[in-house]
Design a protein around this motif. Sequence first.
Motif, mmCIF file in Angstrom:
data_model
loop_
_atom_site.group_PDB
_atom_site.id
_atom_site.type_symbol
_atom_site.label_atom_id
_atom_site.label_comp_id
_atom_site.label_asym_id
_atom_site.label_seq_id
_atom_site.Cartn_x
_atom_site.Cartn_y
_atom_site.Cartn_z
ATOM 1 N N ALA A 1 0.829 -1.207 0.000
ATOM 2 C CA ALA A 1 0.000 0.000 0.000
ATOM 3 C C ALA A 1 0.863 1.256 0.000
ATOM 4 O O ALA A 1 0.515 2.262 -0.634
ATOM 5 N N ARG A 2 1.990 1.224 0.697
ATOM 6 C CA ARG A 2 2.898 2.375 0.705
ATOM 7 C C ARG A 2 3.492 2.596 -0.684
ATOM 8 O O ARG A 2 3.635 3.745 -1.144
ATOM 9 N N ILE A 3 3.838 1.515 -1.362
ATOM 10 C CA ILE A 3 4.366 1.633 -2.730
ATOM 11 C C ILE A 3 3.311 2.231 -3.644
ATOM 12 O O ILE A 3 3.586 3.150 -4.428
ATOM 13 N N ALA A 4 2.088 1.720 -3.553
ATOM 14 C CA ALA A 4 1.007 2.209 -4.406
ATOM 15 C C ALA A 4 0.677 3.676 -4.120
ATOM 16 O O ALA A 4 0.415 4.462 -5.035
ATOM 17 N N ALA A 5 0.697 4.057 -2.848
ATOM 18 C CA ALA A 5 0.323 5.425 -2.471
ATOM 19 C C ALA A 5 1.364 6.449 -2.901
ATOM 20 O O ALA A 5 1.026 7.572 -3.294
ATOM 21 N N THR A 6 2.646 6.070 -2.824
ATOM 22 C CA THR A 6 3.715 7.021 -3.130
ATOM 23 C C THR A 6 4.141 6.979 -4.587
ATOM 24 O O THR A 6 4.737 7.941 -5.091
ATOM 25 N N GLY A 7 3.862 5.838 -5.263
ATOM 26 C CA GLY A 7 4.346 5.676 -6.625
ATOM 27 C C GLY A 7 5.844 5.457 -6.699
ATOM 28 O O GLY A 7 6.439 5.504 -7.783
ATOM 29 N N ARG A 8 6.467 5.192 -5.552
ATOM 30 C CA ARG A 8 7.921 4.980 -5.503
ATOM 31 C C ARG A 8 8.212 3.483 -5.402
ATOM 32 O O ARG A 8 7.499 2.754 -4.712
ATOM 33 N N PRO A 9 9.242 2.999 -6.096
ATOM 34 C CA PRO A 9 9.557 1.561 -6.026
ATOM 35 C C PRO A 9 10.040 1.174 -4.637
ATOM 36 O O PRO A 9 10.535 2.015 -3.865
ATOM 37 N N LEU A 10 9.923 -0.120 -4.318
ATOM 38 C CA LEU A 10 10.317 -0.608 -3.008
ATOM 39 C C LEU A 10 11.787 -0.332 -2.728
ATOM 40 O O LEU A 10 12.146 0.024 -1.592
ATOM 41 N N ALA A 11 12.650 -0.483 -3.734
ATOM 42 C CA ALA A 11 14.082 -0.255 -3.521
ATOM 43 C C ALA A 11 14.337 1.172 -3.030
ATOM 44 O O ALA A 11 15.171 1.401 -2.147
ATOM 45 N N GLU A 12 13.618 2.141 -3.583
ATOM 46 C CA GLU A 12 13.792 3.531 -3.169
ATOM 47 C C GLU A 12 13.264 3.750 -1.752
ATOM 48 O O GLU A 12 13.890 4.429 -0.937
ATOM 49 N N LEU A 13 12.119 3.167 -1.445
ATOM 50 C CA LEU A 13 11.569 3.310 -0.091
ATOM 51 C C LEU A 13 12.474 2.653 0.946
ATOM 52 O O LEU A 13 12.710 3.210 2.021
ATOM 53 N N ALA A 14 12.980 1.449 0.628
ATOM 54 C CA ALA A 14 13.833 0.719 1.569
ATOM 55 C C ALA A 14 15.183 1.395 1.752
ATOM 56 O O ALA A 14 15.854 1.190 2.777
ATOM 57 N N ALA A 15 15.595 2.229 0.773
ATOM 58 C CA ALA A 15 16.885 2.913 0.861
ATOM 59 C C ALA A 15 16.907 3.958 1.972
ATOM 60 O O ALA A 15 17.971 4.513 2.286
ATOM 61 N N ALA A 16 15.749 4.237 2.586
ATOM 62 C CA ALA A 16 15.728 5.130 3.750
ATOM 63 C C ALA A 16 16.577 4.561 4.876
ATOM 64 O O ALA A 16 17.029 5.288 5.763
ATOM 65 N N MET A 17 16.791 3.245 4.850
ATOM 66 C CA MET A 17 17.664 2.597 5.820
ATOM 67 C C MET A 17 18.813 1.906 5.104
ATOM 68 O O MET A 17 18.598 1.117 4.190
#
Length: 452
Positions: A356-372
């Motif tokens: 749901a976070r991927i769908a809501a932001t339109g950002r790929p998982l790799a980019e979201l996970a790169a926060a850590m």
Amino acid sequence: MGRLFGTDGVRGVANADLTAELALGLSVAAAHVLAETGTFEGHRPTAVVGRDPRASGEFLESAVVAGLASAGVDVLRVGVLPTPAVAYLTGALGADLGVMLSASHNPMPDNGVKFFARGGQKLADELEDRIETRYAAHRGGQPWDRPTGTGVGRVRTYDEGFDNYVAHLIGVLPNRLDGLKVVLDEANGAASRVSPEAFARAGAEVVTIAADPDGLNINDGCGSTHLDLLKAAVVENGADLGIAHDGDADRCLAVDASGQEVDGDQILTVLALAMRDGGRLRKNTVVATVMSNLGFKLALEREGIELRQTAVGDRYVLEAMKEEGFALGGEQSGHVIILDHATTGDGTLTGLMLAARIAATGRPLAELAAAMERLPQVLINVPDVDKTRVASSAELAAAVTEAERELGATGRVLLRPSGTEPLVRVMVEAPDIEQARSVGERLADVVKSALG
């Protein structure tokens, strides 16, 4: 007889350690103990019983159901469902007790019995101790108090549990998953029907692997402990992400579109930011264990989010969350607890929220996970040592102090005695793997000399 209950119920090799007689006896003992606490006062008691698809679950389920019914408890058999589904249904149906038969990520020959109290909460340690005591007394010759006639429990199948649980999962999602392609590795386990159905109803295009349980293939080279199949399937199918569960689906690990693993710490980071942005991260705090990667702590610090750390084990995470009113917690292994929507780790819910976070932001998982950024981590098991002297050895304390000075703020050392074996686990994190390995090996040598 040693203590039967471990950190997650009673487990062992089915039909050797965990027999039908033991499962039946524990169920009767649980019914008697709960009756004595007043849990059943004023009404006829009900229990929800579910299992994962292990072959041994078939006879163990029958034993549990027989024990409960013989003690005057009505039973709703929900069949093969994830552990968090049994916990949810125990609460949603107002049942007095929930029982799940599963050994989670363990191999097929193992099985386990896990009890839930009213509301789907984990049974308190004190009640587990009383159940053990009552069971031991019966084995020592104390007879059960057995109802007769209309007092015996009735048993019925509750097929509605599947739809009720899936509807719950869909109902708590903040947004739909339309446009996402997801590969689901079900570990040939308890979520083989539930998880694909939930993702599909939420709008995702679903590809499944290891979703054909036959009672013998659970966790066999698949699921959250064997990610290679999922990594390959995500790349082959051009999917946006992959989700891996374990046998009872109380945990979730992920794979991004390029086939790279996203572990529990990274999932917690993504969900923490989503919940903070949505105003749902109570007290701006996440709970995790001391085994979480230092990169997780540093990532939360950069985002202004507090980290509360506990001893290793999801039970300790859950205790801290409930005591202090936190909304999110979990472990690197993929046990993630979203307390507003679940009373235990829920792998399907975790995967849905991540998608749901991927769908809501339109950002790929790799980019979201790169926060850590995961710091290199080395874990060395040092066997045949006196683990009880870890905290008292001056030689070891001096070595740890020196290692921490060398690593500074960007590294970490953790020495943890095993809970079940005569060994000490040496964990070192550092900015590069060679430094982590060098410090880890040096500390392991000191553990051997100081505690051997």
